[in-house]
Design an enzyme around this catalytic site. Structure first.
Site, short mmCIF file in Angstrom:
data_model
loop_
_atom_site.label_atom_id
_atom_site.label_comp_id
_atom_site.label_asym_id
_atom_site.label_seq_id
_atom_site.Cartn_x
_atom_site.Cartn_y
_atom_site.Cartn_z
N LYS A 72 -37.58 66.50 78.08
CA LYS A 72 -39.04 66.72 77.59
C LYS A 72 -39.68 65.49 77.03
O LYS A 72 -39.38 63.93 77.22
CB LYS A 72 -37.80 66.75 75.89
CG LYS A 72 -38.68 67.06 74.88
CD LYS A 72 -37.64 67.06 73.51
CE LYS A 72 -38.76 67.27 72.24
NZ LYS A 72 -37.94 67.19 70.30
N HIS A 83 -43.46 65.53 74.59
CA HIS A 83 -43.24 65.55 73.66
C HIS A 83 -41.82 65.06 72.68
O HIS A 83 -40.90 64.80 72.79
CB HIS A 83 -43.52 66.72 73.47
CG HIS A 83 -42.96 68.16 72.77
ND1 HIS A 83 -41.90 68.60 73.68
CD2 HIS A 83 -42.26 68.16 71.54
CE1 HIS A 83 -41.45 69.48 73.30
NE2 HIS A 83 -40.88 69.77 72.19
#
Length: 244
Positions: free
Chosen positions: A141, A143
């Site tokens: 991930k 963000h």
């Protein structure tokens, strides 16, 4: 009556092709548990729990390898709050055999996720051991909080135990262990699975032993298929007799 032939499942001759169909018969050696002695009460309870929940079923099942197996283990059957609560207790009980106290219970996605959470809860409730839980994302991930780990981010002070349902070839578990080592300095104490199927690789080597040798960590199971057969032989579970 189900015959389980461990020679067919666990010990094919080196270089031989595994059979398409196999059966199970009791092994010709003494069954040992993680202590190398008779099973603990929680292990016997766990075997009956597997049958009661339908997580362990006997019959005829076609595997991904196209072989026919006389039993099938499905951790997805632990799908109620009560089942997950009990599952955590069984894993936490197995933790008491480890040489050191864990700080992070890590569960590889996906089936390891509920296992690591329920185990961390059970460690505190049943054994007064405070720990964190973590699990991995399938994709990194970029963000928000980012990263590939959800939950406690391991530090050099942490001691990790990985929990999962079973060991098949062990490839994904080796990759997980390597990634944990590449991204942190935490110590990995070991791996605990629910059921060791005692399957062997084409070269005749045990999958769990290969995993332990490759990674240098301790590999344990709550029970083995040997212990399951030994315990359930001509035994009644929920009023139903199991002839193995």
């Amino acid at each position: 009556r189900i015959l389980l032939d461990f020679e067919s499942i666990c010990s094919p001759p080196q270089g031989a092709h595994l059979p398409k169909t196999f059966k199970i018969v009791p092994p010709n050696h003494t069954v040992k548990n993680i202590k190398g002695s008779q099973m603990e009460d929680y292990q016997e309870e766990f075997i009956e729990f597997l049958v009661q929940t339908g997580a362990l079923r006997f019959g005829e099942f076609r595997l991904k390898s196209d072989r026919i197996s006389p039993y099938f283990f499905d951790a997805g059957q632990f799908n109620s709050g009560e089942d997950v609560d009990r599952l955590g207790y069984f894993y936490a009980s197995a933790f008491q055999e480890l040489r050191d106290e864990v700080t992070i219970v890590f569960g590889p996605a996906y089936k390891g996720i509920p296992i690591c959470v329920s185990t961390a809860i059970a460690l505190k409730q049943s054994f007064n051991v405070s720990s964190y839980y973590s699990f991995n994302r399938k994709e990194h991930k970029s963000h928000g909080e980012g990263g590939w780990v959800v939950g406690r981010i391991p530090t050099e002070e942490d001691k990790i135990v990985i929990v999962d349902d079973v060991i098949t070839e062990g490839t994904t578990k080796i990759e997980t262990i390597q990634r944990l080592r590449d991204t942190s300095s935490a110590e990995i104490l070991g791996l605990i699975v629910a059921l060791d199927r005692k399957e062997r690789k084409p070269d005749g080597e045990s999958a769990s032993r290969t995993l332990a040798q490759t990674t240098g960590i301790e590999v344990r199971s709550i029970v083995t298929i040997y212990e399951v057969v030994d315990h359930l032989a001509a035994r009644s579970v929920n009023g139903k007799e199991k002839h193995l």
